[in-house]
Structures are given as C-alpha cells and as structure tokens.
Scaffold this active site. Structure first.
Site, PDB file in Angstrom:
ATOM      1  N   GLU A 253       0.846  -1.206   0.000  1.00  0.00           N
ATOM      2  CA  GLU A 253       0.000   0.000   0.000  1.00  0.00           C
ATOM      3  C   GLU A 253       0.878   1.251   0.000  1.00  0.00           C
ATOM      4  OE1 GLU A 253      -2.721  -0.352   3.303  1.00  0.00           O
ATOM      5  OE2 GLU A 253      -3.539  -2.236   2.563  1.00  0.00           O
ATOM      6  N   HIS A 274      -7.748   1.365   1.751  1.00  0.00           N
ATOM      7  CA  HIS A 274      -7.632   1.036   3.184  1.00  0.00           C
ATOM      8  C   HIS A 274      -8.434   2.046   4.019  1.00  0.00           C
ATOM      9  CE1 HIS A 274      -4.973  -1.116   6.342  1.00  0.00           C
ATOM     10  NE2 HIS A 274      -6.136  -0.765   6.872  1.00  0.00           N
TER      11      HIS A 274
END
Ligand code: NAD
Length: 305
Positions: A253, A274
C-alpha cells in the site's frame, strides 16, 4: 488523529501532533529521542530500528486494530505496552462489508448511470441478486466479524464462520454456523475476511482456496492485503471462478505497479484505499480510545508515588 482527543492529551502531556512524520523518517527518529509514548496508524512501521531511537518509550498506541506494522517482540522485550483501539472501528468496517455485498450483488444496476443517461434502458442486464437467503461466510470471528454477522442476519442472510480460537460455547455463535475452513469456502455466497495478518494467515486465500469456492461467490477483504493472493484473485475473476470482489487492503500500500497490472483488467472488482474502518464517527472513537489507552499506560507506568 481527531483534534479533540489530541487536545485532551495536551492538557496533561507535552504532545507533538504531526501527521506528516510517517513520511519523514529522520524527523520521526529525532522526535522519538525523548518520547514516552508513540501513536501511529497503520503506515508507520514501528520496527526494532525505529524503537532503538526511542530509549524512553513506554507505550505505542495504535489508531486501529491490526498490529502487523509493529515489532511486537521488541516491544515485549523492552516492556513497551502496545495498545490497539479494539472494536472502535468495527461498525465502520461492518457497514463497508454490507455495502460492498449489496453493491456487488447488483453490479449492473448500481453501475448503470452512464447507460441510462445515454438513452439506453438496460433492465434485463441490470437484474441482480438478493442478499436475503444467501450465506455470509466469515473468515475469523472476532469483533468486526461479529458486527458483520448482526447486520447480515438483519438482511435475511444465513451466517457461518470459521475461527478455531473462539470457544464453541461463546454466545456470539448463537445463530451463526461454526464451520471448518473447507466447508466455509464451499458454502459461502459472500466470503468476508476478518483475520489478522500473520504467518498462519498469509495467502490463506490463494488459488486453491478460491477453487474451493462457488463460481457465484463474492470475496470481500477488509483485513490485510497479504491474506489474499492478488494475482490468483485477478485470474479467478477473469476466468469466472468468482463472481466479484472488493479489496480495501493490498499486499503493498499504495498498490504496486506489479499488483496494479494484475488487478487492472479484472472484472467486477472494487478497490478502495484502506478506508473501510475510517469514517468521521469511527475516527473520533478510535482517537479517544487510543488517547485513553496511552494515558492509562503512562499513568500506570508512573506507579505509586
Ligand atoms: P479481532 O482480533 O477481534 O478478530 C480477529 C479474529 O481472527 C480472532 O477472533 C482470531 O481468533 C481470529 N483468527 C486469528 N487467526 C486465525 C486463523 N488462522 N483462522 C481463523 N481465525 C483466526 O480483530 P478485528 O477487530 O475483528 O479485526 C480483524 C482484522 O481487520 C484486523 O486484524 C485488521 O487487520 C483488520 N482491520 C482493517 C480495517 C480497515 O480499515 N480495512 C479496520 C480495522 C481492522
């Protein structure tokens, strides 16, 4: 971190509230030289190296639940308390799971805006499915999965879970079928992941696991990226091995170019950054719970006078 929770801490402690420190490692190391407490989200990697710059550290507060970004062994060895905000964002994640379930079951209908505006009237293409009567399968049956179970039942879904660590006598199992992993994979119409990332869960949902699922099933991952093999997921969606998926978390990420190359052309796939656990309301609660945890740890550490 929510300002009002920071303000509460400022009343009793010297506080440096600087969200950009996560992207300025040298400044973070400097700031830690005298710090007794460190509060992080999931992006700051609290490694043994970072901890070595924090000789006075007594507590790490985590604005969230997953602890895979924190070197727990080093913290334990140094007697540093690690405090997740357990349960504080469970409702936000559970509502995301319900939303993605309904969105994916009626994929064409909810995506019809452009066709409707163009004068097209694609009613036959837009016939989706009911959540009612389908099975919500939960991998892991902790705080978030239990919040999903309550909401899935309200939609008329059957609910099943696999979690060998929740005792069969636990009241949370009431109205929830306790299955082993192969049975959960085989029976779930929606499989929602709620396990922590660790050595036992890494790539738990790989190509073989997906082959054990229904072709009509939907996969939702709000847990951690490493739990799903992203390349295998892209293949399953493309080949018709799964009917749809929503990913809020990724192996890397932000998403790496390599992962993006696999995921870009996969059909019926929703990607979010997220964010499942972060709403205005949950952020206030997570911040307050974390501030309370840190305050308690620092106060306990002071000991009897
Ligand atoms: P929790 O600790 O309450 O529940 C996790 C459950 O997983 C526990 O009941 C545990 O027994 C079970 N488990 C562990 N290993 C397992 C295994 N190998 N097989 C089956 N079950 C297993 O945690 P939670 O609050 O429900 O959160 C779950 C995860 O969701 C967190 O670890 C975190 O990574 C993730 N999360 C993501 C977001 C987001 O914004 N996307 C927000 C909050 C939490």
């Amino acid at each position: 971190m929510d300002e009002s929770a920071v303000g509460g801490l400022r009343a009793d402690f010297t506080v440096l509230h600087e969200a950009s420190l996560v992207d300025r490692p040298a400044a973070l190391q400097d700031a830690l030289s005298g710090a007794k407490a460190l509060i992080v989200r999931n992006r700051t990697q609290v490694t043994a190296d970072l901890l070595s710059h924090a000789p006075k550290l007594r507590v790490v507060g985590r604005l969230g639940v997953g602890l895979d970004n924190i070197d727990l062994a080093t913290c334990a060895a140094r007697g540093i308390a690690v405090c997740p905000a357990t349960g504080a964002n469970a409702i936000a994640v559970a509502e995301y799971v319900v939303g993605m379930t309904l969105r994916l079951l009626r994929w064409q209908a909810y995506g019809a805006t452009a066709r409707v505006l163009s004068g097209d009237w694609p009613r036959n293409d837009c016939i989706g499915g009911d959540a009612n009567g389908r099975m919500m399968g939960l991998l892991g049956f902790g705080a978030i999965a239990q919040a999903v179970a309550i909401r899935a039942k309200a939609l008329g879904m059957a609910v099943a879970a696999y979690d060998p660590y929740v005792e069969p006598g636990n009241a949370a199992w009431q109205g929830v079928v306790n299955l082993d992993l192969p049975a959960l994979l085989a029976q779930a119409d929606v499989l929602s992941l709620h396990v922590p990332l660790n050595d036992s869960t890494r790539h738990m949902i790989d190509a073989a696991a997906m082959q054990g699922m229904k072709d009509t099933a939907i996969l939702i991952n709000t847990a951690r990226g490493g739990i799903v093999d992203e390349r295998a997921l892209a293949t399953a969606l493309t080949d018709g091995g799964l009917a749809g998926a929503a990913l809020d978390v990724f192996e890397t990420e932000p998403v790496s170019a390599e992962s993006a190359a696999h995921l870009r052309d996969a059909p019926r796939l929703i990607l979010t950054p997220h964010i499942a656990g972060v709403t205005g309301e949950s952020n206030v609660l997570v911040s307050q719970v974390t501030a309370d945890n840190v305050r308690r740890a620092l106060t306990a550490e002071a000991g009897p006078r």
